[in-house]
Design an enzyme around this catalytic site. Structure first.
Site: not given
Lengths: 360, 360
Positions: B103, B174, B198
């Protein structure tokens, strides 16, 4: 309790059958042991939901094979930036607009940040009560595209023809608030887009129908998640898509098919709109200011002649289960949005109340 | 039927209580006669839902008053473009990154389209199995900001410290896949962001927590719907927000408060992760390759020593109601995501199966 009828302009009423199915499947989608919200977007369960939604929308609107259907995020407003980014190319582009109300005005303002804009015609001076005739459109030779808002949600103006004045220039249409309410000849457009929260499903899903030859031309600063080509190449899963919203949209598409598709929707929408406008036009107690041939079948703004009665009108409506009739803050008055999921019984209940309140 | 435990990395398991309440309220939210999906985002009903969600998230993460909480669209991936657009200013900016997995790598690639990027440190050559120590970070004086992915969903690497090496440079984190799993000192960051799918709610909602002095600096080509200042000034309603997703997120926040907040979540998450890693480490039948001090509490990738048994492992898991254990396609193997909504009973069931399959 009285039947509730919800006239919100969006997010808006959804078919009861859709909501009932969503409630029943909330904890366990078809024996999977999972809510749709809990599914990986790359798993077989969600992929099947996604593909069915895409296929059903393609069937409902008779979308030709050379068009991609994208399920994106950001709403219609974000497309006001995303479409220029995808279509202006790297040259010295001009975008033509026909200004028919609040939403085309927003599109013009945003597009001007990315390219030259030419307002080919405007109904602004007339308070957005009609569509300027094609013969008066001052179009730009070689324009990147011509943008239309084919149904102005706030102003209640609908364009019920496909223009020809633009010649070979690509047509882009913001159909947010009347998509699926009537048949449309998709092949006449380069891009059709709409936020879902009127006739499709929940807010947070944005549908884009784009002709394949327009893909792959995004300007370099386009966020990769909003490059139509990336979205198309990855079946709307370049980024995690708004899975639950797509599921609800898919249920709405199935409902539309059971009702008889967009042809049947158009028949019902003509009937509902005629009933409502007749009540508004019966005398001068109420007023809709849009010229009759341009009146929207979806969004019906109206004013009480005596605006001091506005609050009493809204309070009485609420007592009768007629909800969200207050007009948009920018134009005041009232607005009844009568999307696909509004049954004629709801319009009749509103008409009964209009007559009662007017003392007819 | 067996209990189902869903180990998806996202969209992911949600608390059963939340889903049950959503199902019960689907057709009529608290006597309003409307589904939350059908409410105008500007009406009093949805405004109350929105404000409660914002307030509860602020309380759960102890967000200081000089931070705005934004509910946006587009997912974490879109923020890889949106954050540079909002923070690089108009000068000749450099963005620092620490590359800890898939990511952060995506963020680097996207940011390079908007500014110079400096990879201050990388664990790429080691297969993303650790976090490079701060002493080795080669930071840029005057960088626009330092970007970290504090939990790498695919690689299972978690940064459990707040860096100090960057000095006065703004920190951007993030936190998509571990937000709300542990307390966080928000005041140490300029921007914290995460896709909801999530620990927060359904895909399609993106939470951004931004310090107020960072607002109002967007580059001119930023789509107005993604300019943090526009979003903040309009209480996330510059554009129609993803209303239903925000409602579900709000129910999750209420659930978290009932459980005891993020401190209690951290306690449970430590316990769950310890249980699972112990089973993986018991012998060499399974392997997690991340150095122990950097192992994620949320996402636990692992490999079978004998990968020819992968399909049998997944089939047996599914029979036992242990779902979505297949690893990300880019790294293969298995992955168990054990977010807040995964009860310890689910982890125990997985551990029992791990032991059984290993013949222990």
């Amino acid at each position: 309790m009285t039947n509730i009828y919800n006239f919100s302009a969006g997010p808006a009423v959804l078919p009861k059958e859709v909501l009932a199915q969503a409630a029943a499947e909330m904890l366990d989608w078809q024996g999977s042991g999972m809510s749709v919200m809990e599914m990986s977007h790359r798993g077989p369960e969600f992929i099947s939901i996604y593909r069915a939604a895409e296929r059903d929308l393609r069937e409902l609107l008779a979308v030709p094979d050379n068009y991609k259907i994208l399920f994106m995020q950001g709403g219609g407003l974000s497309q006001n930036a995303v479409i220029p980014m995808n279509l202006i190319g790297n040259g010295d582009a001009t975008i033509d607009f026909v200004q028919t109300g609040s939403w085309s005005s927003k599109s013009i303002k945003e597009a001007a940040r990315y390219a030259k804009v030419n307002v080919a015609a405007t109904a602004k001076d007339n308070g957005y009560t009609f569509v300027p005739p094609q013969s008066e459109w001052k179009l730009t030779p070689g324009a990147a595209y011509l943008h239309l808002c084919t149904n102005e949600t706030i102003d209640g103006v609908e364009i019920d023809f496909v223009p020809t004045a633009q010649g070979a220039t690509t047509l882009v249409a913001d159909m947010s608030s009347h998509i699926l309410s009537r048949p449309v000849d998709v092949a006449r457009y380069g891009v059709i887009f709409g936020g879902a929260q009127k006739n499709i499903g929940p807010a947070g899903v944005t549908v884009v129908i784009v002709r394949e030859d327009l893909l792959g031309k995004a300007v370099p600063y386009t966020p990769s998640a909003f490059d139509f080509k990336n979205v198309a190449d990855n079946e709307s899963m370049y980024n995690t898509p708004p899975t639950y919203g797509i599921y609800i949209a898919g249920l709405v598409f199935q409902w539309l098919k059971r009702q008889g598709g967009v042809a049947e929707m158009e028949r019902r929408n003509i009937e509902k709109a005629a009933l409502l406008y007749a009540a508004l036009d019966a005398d001068d107690f109420y007023q809709n200011r849009v010229q009759k041939e341009y009146r929207s079948r979806m969004n019906v703004p109206f004013y009480l002649r005596d605006e001091s009665k506005n609050e009493a009108f809204l309070a009485g409506a609420k007592e009768r289960g007629l909800l969200q009739l207050k007009g948009h803050k920018s134009v005041g008055g009232m607005r009844a949005s009568i999307y696909n999921a509004m049954p004629i019984e709801g319009v009749q209940a509103l008409v009964d109340y209009l007559n009662e309140f007017a003392g007819r």
